[in-house]
Design a protein around this motif. Structure first.
Motif, PDB file in Angstrom:
ATOM      1  N   UNK A 161       0.842  -1.198   0.000  1.00 41.17           N
ATOM      2  CA  UNK A 161       0.000   0.000   0.000  1.00 41.17           C
ATOM      3  C   UNK A 161       0.878   1.248   0.000  1.00 41.17           C
ATOM      4  N   UNK A 162       0.397   2.353  -0.586  1.00 40.18           N
ATOM      5  CA  UNK A 162       1.214   3.587  -0.655  1.00 40.18           C
ATOM      6  C   UNK A 162       1.242   4.315   0.687  1.00 40.18           C
ATOM      7  N   UNK A 163       1.802   3.662   1.692  1.00 37.46           N
ATOM      8  CA  UNK A 163       1.839   4.240   3.040  1.00 37.46           C
ATOM      9  C   UNK A 163       3.091   5.091   3.232  1.00 37.46           C
ATOM     10  N   UNK A 164       3.022   6.003   4.193  1.00 30.27           N
ATOM     11  CA  UNK A 164       4.208   6.734   4.633  1.00 30.27           C
ATOM     12  C   UNK A 164       4.483   6.338   6.085  1.00 30.27           C
ATOM     13  N   UNK A 165       5.415   7.007   6.733  1.00 25.60           N
ATOM     14  CA  UNK A 165       5.795   6.636   8.099  1.00 25.60           C
ATOM     15  C   UNK A 165       4.611   6.762   9.059  1.00 25.60           C
ATOM     16  N   UNK A 166       3.816   7.835   8.917  1.00 28.94           N
ATOM     17  CA  UNK A 166       2.675   8.023   9.811  1.00 28.94           C
ATOM     18  C   UNK A 166       1.656   6.904   9.648  1.00 28.94           C
TER      19      UNK A 166
END
Length: 526
Positions: free
Chosen positions: A208-213
């Motif tokens: 999934x296109x997740x970031x650190x948050x």
């Protein structure tokens, strides 16, 4: 709830101050927090605290277990798997059986089934208490590894004993084959559910296109979802959370970015810091409710305290004897099978392992989860007495064992009984090997670029000097990919080194991994 908000806010401030004080005077903070809770509970006008068992089982337990599974070393757990499983299952059962027999003989009206209810409640030692105490003293990595591994499993085994005993009390019968089937499902079903959902979350993090948050939020949701799913399937939520945590921890460098790993460590440490502080404070604050129930049951306070003292003594003795029994079994078994360490541990190590038996949050939560009434409408027998005995056991083990454990560790001097090398020396040697690998990789794969670029030459000089860092500002933008590649190759080398060298402390490997993550993050801001 809103009316008491200033009180809960004040509790958090008191918890922070007491933990600072505990660190200052080198006392395990659970001891101070429980005592402070006791004192606060007797102050006039203090709101009555009613602890719901679901609050501890669902709100507190899953994240604390999950965080513990992330910090423990799977390699060390596997290396000491026999002693860990014996402490987590056999010693817990022996403790529960000892309590059941003594309670049945000593306490009027206490059936053997009720004895196992009490035994299942008070048999698991608390990992947080032991960890807080061991922070102030130096112990061999073997001891801490065994205690960490045991803490992940003993909660599950004790709660399984507790559940079967509760069924026996409610139905007044015990059908062995049904219990065996249910026991198997709770263990194997819990592990399978944890691994399956953990695998799904690992794929979600990765694809999934997740970031650190987003990664951190997902990690916070994971233990709750897994625990709820396992409990709904009537398997062990504790084992599900632990197995998932071990799976994700062992593969963290495959699906999480360096930024997610670095920020996640800080978030989880702060989150669990608050949870641990609250839960031990709540134990002390709950005393008035427990003593009130004792009065309603027409049981005198001195009599109930006497029962609690006897059960505490039984638990301490049974665990110490079991520790020596486990060593004897290992010494016999090493003649027939391969064991993790063939050296004789002496009489010191089993004593320390046996003395680390402080009880805590799981015992309180299990006691509070006992229903007030049975399905037939009758009151649950001896419920208030079981609650009070549990509280006495928690208080006495924290005070007696918690305060004396550092003294025994210093007096016995366990240091370096098992550790092949001092940690500083092992860390220095690992850094040397890692630097040599980095130099070899740079010269083998980027020899042409190194000859033509002063920044890369400077990088080689830094590694040759085994420095702690490099001057990232000297690395040009189009050469940063070389250093990123080098960092990735170093991570692979460390993972392989960890697998190949079974005597190397995994915490040293993780320390170097953390350093590489910091180096990668530094590049992103240049």
């Amino acid at each position: 709830m809103l009316d008491n908000f200033p009180f809960y806010l004040g509790l958090l401030i008191i918890i922070l101050l007491l933990i600072m004080l505990a660190n200052k005077i080198k006392v395990a903070y659970p001891v101070l927090l429980v005592l402070a809770g006791l004192v606060i509970s007797f102050i006039p006008g203090v709101p009555t605290i009613n602890i719901e068992p679901e609050l501890i089982f669902f709100i507190f337990l899953p994240p604390l277990l999950y965080e513990a599974a992330w910090t423990v070393s799977w390699k060390e757990m596997w290396r000491w798997r026999r002693i860990i499983t014996s402490f987590a299952f056999v010693v817990v059962f022996v403790s529960a059986l000892s309590v059941a027999l003594v309670a049945n003989y000593l306490i009027p009206g206490f059936s053997l089934a009720l004895g196992f209810v009490l035994g299942g409640i008070v048999s698991p030692p608390d990992a947080v208490s032991a960890g807080a105490i061991l922070k102030f003293v130096k112990v061999p990595k073997t001891i801490s590894s065994i205690l960490e591994g045991e803490s992940l499993l003993n909660d599950a085994s004790s709660l399984i004993i507790f559940r079967f005993a509760m069924i026996a009390v409610a139905t007044e019968q015990f059908i062995f084959y049904k219990a065996a089937m249910s026991f198997s499902w709770m263990i194997f079903g819990g592990v399978a559910i944890g691994l399956l959902i953990g695998w799904l979350f690992m794929k979600a993090h990765k694809y999934l296109p997740t970031d650190a948050n987003a990664d951190i939020v997902l990690s916070l949701l994971t233990p709750y979802i897994i625990y709820l799913a396992a409990e709904e399937a009537h398997s062990s939520g504790v084992l599900a959370v632990v197995s998932c945590g071990l799976l994700l921890s062992n593969n963290r460098h495959r699906f999480l970015s360096s930024k997610s790993r670095l920020q996640g460590i800080n978030v989880w440490e702060s989150f669990c810091f608050i949870l641990n502080g609250l839960v031990f404070m709540l134990i002390g604050l709950d005393l008035p409710q427990i003593t009130k129930g004792l009065e309603e049951a027409s049981i005198s306070l001195p009599t109930a305290i006497g029962y609690g003292v006897v059960i505490t003594i039984v638990l301490i003795i049974s665990r110490i004897l079991s520790s020596y029994g486990a060593v004897i079994v290992t010494l016999i078994a090493r003649n027939f099978i391969t064991v993790a360490d063939r050296r004789h541990p002496g009489y010191k190590t089993p004593f320390i392992l046996g003395w680390t038996g402080m009880r805590g949050v799981v015992s309180l939560a299990a006691a509070l989860s006992i229903p007030v009434y049975l399905n037939n409408g009758n009151g649950f027998p001896q419920r208030n007495l079981i609650l009070f005995i549990t509280f006495i056991v928690i208080l006495l083990t924290l005070l007696i064992q918690g305060l004396t454990l550092p003294y025994f560790i210093r007096k016995i001097k366990l240091t370096d009984i098992y550790d092949p090398l001092p940690r500083d020396e092992a860390n220095h040697l690992l850094r040397q090997e890692l630097a040599e690998f980095a130099l070899h990789y740079l010269k083998t794969n980027y020899d042409d670029q190194v000859k033509d670029n002063t920044s890369l030459q400077h990088l080689i000089q830094k590694w040759e000097q085994h420095s702690k860092g490099i001057d990232d500002e000297s690395i040009e933008q189009h050469h940063k990919h070389i250093y990123l590649d080098l960092l990735n190759q170093q991570r692979k080398w460390l993972i392989n080194k960890n697998k190949a060298d079974q005597t190397l402390d995994e915490s040293i490997i993780r320390r170097q991994m953390h350093y590489l993550d910091i180096e990668e993050e530094k590049l992103r801001y240049l």
